[in-house]
Design a protein around this motif. Sequence first.
Motif, PDB file in Angstrom:
ATOM      1  N   ALA A  80       0.845  -1.204   0.000  1.00  0.00           N
ATOM      2  CA  ALA A  80       0.000   0.000   0.000  1.00  0.00           C
ATOM      3  C   ALA A  80       0.876   1.248   0.000  1.00  0.00           C
ATOM      4  O   ALA A  80       0.642   2.195  -0.772  1.00  0.00           O
ATOM      5  CB  ALA A  80      -0.913  -0.004   1.224  1.00  0.00           C
ATOM      6  N   ALA A  81       1.900   1.242   0.858  1.00  0.00           N
ATOM      7  CA  ALA A  81       2.803   2.397   0.921  1.00  0.00           C
ATOM      8  C   ALA A  81       3.500   2.601  -0.419  1.00  0.00           C
ATOM      9  O   ALA A  81       3.708   3.733  -0.866  1.00  0.00           O
ATOM     10  CB  ALA A  81       3.829   2.191   2.030  1.00  0.00           C
ATOM     11  N   THR A  82       3.860   1.496  -1.092  1.00  0.00           N
ATOM     12  CA  THR A  82       4.543   1.609  -2.374  1.00  0.00           C
ATOM     13  C   THR A  82       3.638   2.213  -3.436  1.00  0.00           C
ATOM     14  O   THR A  82       4.067   3.042  -4.242  1.00  0.00           O
ATOM     15  CB  THR A  82       5.004   0.216  -2.834  1.00  0.00           C
ATOM     16  N   VAL A  83       2.360   1.796  -3.427  1.00  0.00           N
ATOM     17  CA  VAL A  83       1.428   2.330  -4.423  1.00  0.00           C
ATOM     18  C   VAL A  83       1.267   3.840  -4.229  1.00  0.00           C
ATOM     19  O   VAL A  83       1.406   4.626  -5.178  1.00  0.00           O
ATOM     20  CB  VAL A  83       0.058   1.622  -4.319  1.00  0.00           C
ATOM     21  N   GLY A 131      -7.415  -4.184   9.049  1.00  0.00           N
ATOM     22  CA  GLY A 131      -7.489  -3.120   8.047  1.00  0.00           C
ATOM     23  C   GLY A 131      -6.985  -1.790   8.579  1.00  0.00           C
ATOM     24  O   GLY A 131      -6.256  -1.071   7.892  1.00  0.00           O
ATOM     25  N   ALA A 132      -7.330  -1.491   9.827  1.00  0.00           N
ATOM     26  CA  ALA A 132      -6.904  -0.224  10.420  1.00  0.00           C
ATOM     27  C   ALA A 132      -5.385  -0.170  10.547  1.00  0.00           C
ATOM     28  O   ALA A 132      -4.758   0.858  10.279  1.00  0.00           O
ATOM     29  CB  ALA A 132      -7.560  -0.049  11.784  1.00  0.00           C
ATOM     30  N   VAL A 133      -4.793  -1.311  10.949  1.00  0.00           N
ATOM     31  CA  VAL A 133      -3.337  -1.355  11.103  1.00  0.00           C
ATOM     32  C   VAL A 133      -2.653  -1.184   9.758  1.00  0.00           C
ATOM     33  O   VAL A 133      -1.703  -0.399   9.604  1.00  0.00           O
ATOM     34  CB  VAL A 133      -2.918  -2.690  11.768  1.00  0.00           C
ATOM     35  N   VAL A 134      -3.155  -1.884   8.733  1.00  0.00           N
ATOM     36  CA  VAL A 134      -2.576  -1.764   7.387  1.00  0.00           C
ATOM     37  C   VAL A 134      -2.670  -0.319   6.907  1.00  0.00           C
ATOM     38  O   VAL A 134      -1.702   0.256   6.392  1.00  0.00           O
ATOM     39  CB  VAL A 134      -3.299  -2.720   6.410  1.00  0.00           C
TER      40      VAL A 134
END
Lengths: 274, 221
Positions: A80-83, A131-134
């Motif tokens: 997610a961070a990469t996107v 989901g919240a952690v991600v």
Amino acid sequence: MADVLIRRPAAPLLLLAIGAALLVPLFFPLDQSAVALGRVALPPSFTHPGGTDDLGRDVLHRSIYGLRVSLLVGVVAALAATVIGGLVGGLAGMLGGWVDRVLMRIVDTIAALPHLLLGIFIVAMLRPSLGAVVLSIGLTHWLSTARIVRSELLSLRTRTFIDAAVAGGASRTRVLTRHLLPHVVPKIALATTLMIPHAVWHETSLSFLGLGLPPHMASLGNMINDGQRSLLTGSWWASLVPGLVIVVVTLAIAALAARWRDRLDPRVRAELNL
Amino acid sequence: MSLVADGVSAGYRGRRVLTDASLTVEAGETVGLRGPSGSGKSTLVRVLALLHAPETGHVILDGERITGTRHRVPASVRTRIGVLFQSPRASADPRLTLEQLIAEPLLAVRHPRDLIAGRVAELADRAGLTADLLARRPHAVSDGQLQRACLARALVHRPRHLLCDEATTMLDASTQALVASVIIGEQRATGMGVLVVSHDPALLERWADRVEDLTTVTRSH
């Protein structure tokens, strides 16, 4: 064989960990909320290689389940961070000008905040869940990727071989796909891989602080947190085993990523005869 | 068929390095361009190659006044001009083999694939590149070998005009001679116009039909 295991233990250890995380749940499913008060705080033994915690739960078994959660969160959050980082850095690097300036000031502003605190703030606004952690890790860790992508694109765009490609008739798309992305993608992939251990560590920190996953769920952070109580009564294994799992797995991923980075340089690659 | 710079002034970020330069290269002729370092020779080449926008003046290609630069110019117009840069190292994508490097401009304009191999083989042969060299990447060849591949690439579209920006400065004498002879051969066959930028008077004397000095080129307008 034994020699390889000692000199380069990263890949075998990581394979062992991933194998355990995938296979153990198939053969030894875990009831997340079960307690066994008849076997509380047993030290490591043949039947419980990691001992049991203050609620009689098998520490190794739960550590393996915790590793599943950590790896899942680590990989998904890093992606997610990469996107996000790739998009922001890509826009800034390709468009330049005021778009670049605005986006990079936003990056600087977010980077000025302590990212663990920002992550805590994001999970605190949501209900504790995977989901919240991600989301919390993804939203706080895209900055370095954005910077890498942007600076890489900016320096590539001024290279003479891009001029040569343009003069040779290459379209914008062709320049991007043939000359820019092939140089940037390996660096992005490497940044993502290096981010996985960091994201795993973050998940653990958030859970340790009680902000990550629900307390009954086996996650490495929850386990280390629970284990604190046992430390005072002398049962050190309840924190040590999940702690060791996290150290070994994150170090193994980081070591493999570092070796991969060395191979990316074409000159090094030539010397390695690949 | 001609490539003309008409009253071109250009610079970078407001710093002007070239003022009011005019220059014509006719088909089949070789024009030498000399000038001290920093006089804007490379900038003039970049403007003529349609890679850099002039602040004033314009480029006239085969009688047609060109507006815009880089991707705003249609590929079919850009490819009429071949460019050979000073540093082969900088002008070669380090990820491509020499064969891919030469073929890339043809692939970029979707040239029929079955014709590409033949064209690449022909140019590689003229540039003296063996099959072994063609399979290597830039880091595994010398500057001279790489510049020969860049020359093959510059000629791959059969350009009507070729710009050589100090293209032989970094090379040893035998490679210099080979590069010059390949260019002269192409010129005889196709009537290509050639601009040779150099600060080596002996080279320009031998090679060029006439030599322009950038300092007079900019004043004579």
